[in-house]
Design an enzyme around this catalytic site. Sequence first.
Site, short mmCIF file in Angstrom:
data_model
loop_
_atom_site.label_atom_id
_atom_site.label_comp_id
_atom_site.label_asym_id
_atom_site.label_seq_id
_atom_site.Cartn_x
_atom_site.Cartn_y
_atom_site.Cartn_z
N ARG A 129 66.01 19.24 47.01
CA ARG A 129 65.67 17.90 47.48
C ARG A 129 64.44 17.42 46.72
O ARG A 129 63.79 18.18 46.00
CB ARG A 129 65.34 17.91 48.98
CG ARG A 129 64.22 18.87 49.33
CD ARG A 129 63.86 18.86 50.80
NE ARG A 129 62.95 19.93 51.17
CZ ARG A 129 61.63 19.90 51.01
NH1 ARG A 129 61.06 18.83 50.44
NH2 ARG A 129 60.86 20.90 51.38
N HIS B 102 48.27 27.31 54.86
CA HIS B 102 48.33 27.09 53.42
C HIS B 102 49.24 25.89 53.18
O HIS B 102 50.43 25.93 53.45
CB HIS B 102 48.87 28.33 52.71
CG HIS B 102 48.00 29.53 52.88
ND1 HIS B 102 46.86 29.73 52.13
CD2 HIS B 102 48.06 30.57 53.73
CE1 HIS B 102 46.27 30.85 52.51
NE2 HIS B 102 46.99 31.38 53.48
#
Length: 449
Positions: A59, A2
Site C-alpha cells: 500500500r 518506536h
Amino acid sequence: RHQKVLEEAPAPGLSNEDRQVMGSAAVAAARAVGYVGAGTVEFIMDEDKTFYFMEMNTRLQVEHPITEMVTGLDLVHWQLHVAAKNPLPLSQDQVPLKGHSFEARIYAENPAKNFMPGTGQLKHLRAPEEQPKEAGQWQPNVRVETGVREGDHVKIYYDPMIAKLVVWDQDRNSALRRLRTALEAYQIAGLQTNLEFLRRLAAHPSFEAGDVETHFIERHKETLFGAGKALTKKELSLAAVAAVLQQEKNTSSGSSTCSSGGSPWNTLKGFTPNSQLSKELTLTFPDGLEDEEIPVKFRVSYRQDGFHLTFPDGATERVEAELTDDGVLSAEFADERCRAQVFFESKETESLTGHVFWRGGEFKFVLPQPTFRSSADEKGSLLSPMPGRVVKVLASPKSSVKKGDPLIVLEAMKMEHTIRAPVDGVVAKVLYQVGDLVDEKTTLVVMEK
C-alpha cells in the site's frame, strides 16, 4: 514507542547512486513475488551506507505525500490507474526529482511520557493556511492532510493522528524554514499533542545540519524534552491579564440579571470608593514538556491607566488590555502593542486552563478554581494514565500486594499499559472489570490507608 515523527525527501546524505541501488532492490523484491500495484519497501541504512531490507507494505504509507511533493506526481491516482490494469504513466527515468519536502505527524500524544497516545476533544483547532500551487510553481508550499475538525473527538479506537503537515521548497534549508513557520502557526487546545516537541525538533541545530539517525531523539533528549526557556515578563503579563479578563467575563455572564448592558453591576473593573482595588492571583505554568507545574503569584491592581502587575521578584509591569469574545487579546505595554490568541477550556470540576498563542509559540497556564468547586481524588487511589480498555484485572479486594506488583492492564492504540502497586499494601477496591472503558485519570484501584 518506536514511530516515525518527521519524514523528508530526498533523504539527507543519500547520493543519487545510493538511491538508484536501493530503488533497484525494491523493484527486485516486488518482482520476486510477482507483485503488481502500489507498494512501499522499507530499508534501514548504517553509517557505512550498507542497507538492509526491513519490510514491504502492499500500500501507500503515511509519508507518501513527500514523494508526491518532490516528484509532482499523484500516487493515489497512479495506484488506481495500475489497479485498473493500465500501464504506469511514466518510466523510472522519466520521474522528476525537484526541491525538498518535510512531513510532520501531528499526534494526540504525550512525548514526555514515552509518546503515550491520548484522546480528547479538539476544543480549539487552527491549522496553518494551505498555500496552493501557483502558476509556474512546482508544488504548493504548505499542505495539510487531516480528517478532523474543531469539536471532533480523538478516541481510543483509532490511531491518534490529527494531521499530516507537509511542506515543500526549492532546497532543504528553505523547506525547513517553511516547516518551522507552519508548526508555529498550528494551534490546538483541548488535548495533549506533540506540537511543541515537533517545534523543538525542527529547530534543533543537528537536525538542521542533516545529522539524523534512528537514535536522534535519545541522543538529544535533554534538549527535546527538558524545560523550555523561562517565560518572559511580557508572557507572564499576558497570561495574568487574560485570566483576570476571563474571570470578569465569567462573573458578568453568570450573574447578570439586568437587561441594560451599561449596568455597573455587570462589570468587575475594580471600582471601590476612595481606594484602588488589588487582588492576588496565582497561576501555574507547565515546566516544558513535563507534567510538573510551577506556581507564580501576582498582585494585580486596577487603575485608570490599566492593570499594574507586581511579580514575585518585586518587578512591576503596566499593561492596558482587552479580551474579545472570540479570544483575541490586545495588550499595550510601555514599549509595544501585542495581539495574541487566547483559548480557555471550560471544565466543571477541574481548574480552568488557558492557552496563549503568541509570536509563533504557545504557553499555557492554569487558573485554580475555588476549593469548594474542586473534587479531590480518593486517598490511596490509582488513576489511569490514559483512556483505554481494561484487558486484565490481576488484583482482588483484600489481597496483599508488594510495590511494583501488576494490578490492572489497560489497552489503547495498540499498546498495553500496566498499572502497578506504588507501595506494599492491601487492595481495598477494584472498580473496573475486563472489557470496561475508562477515561484518563479515572480511579481504577483503591489501596487501604
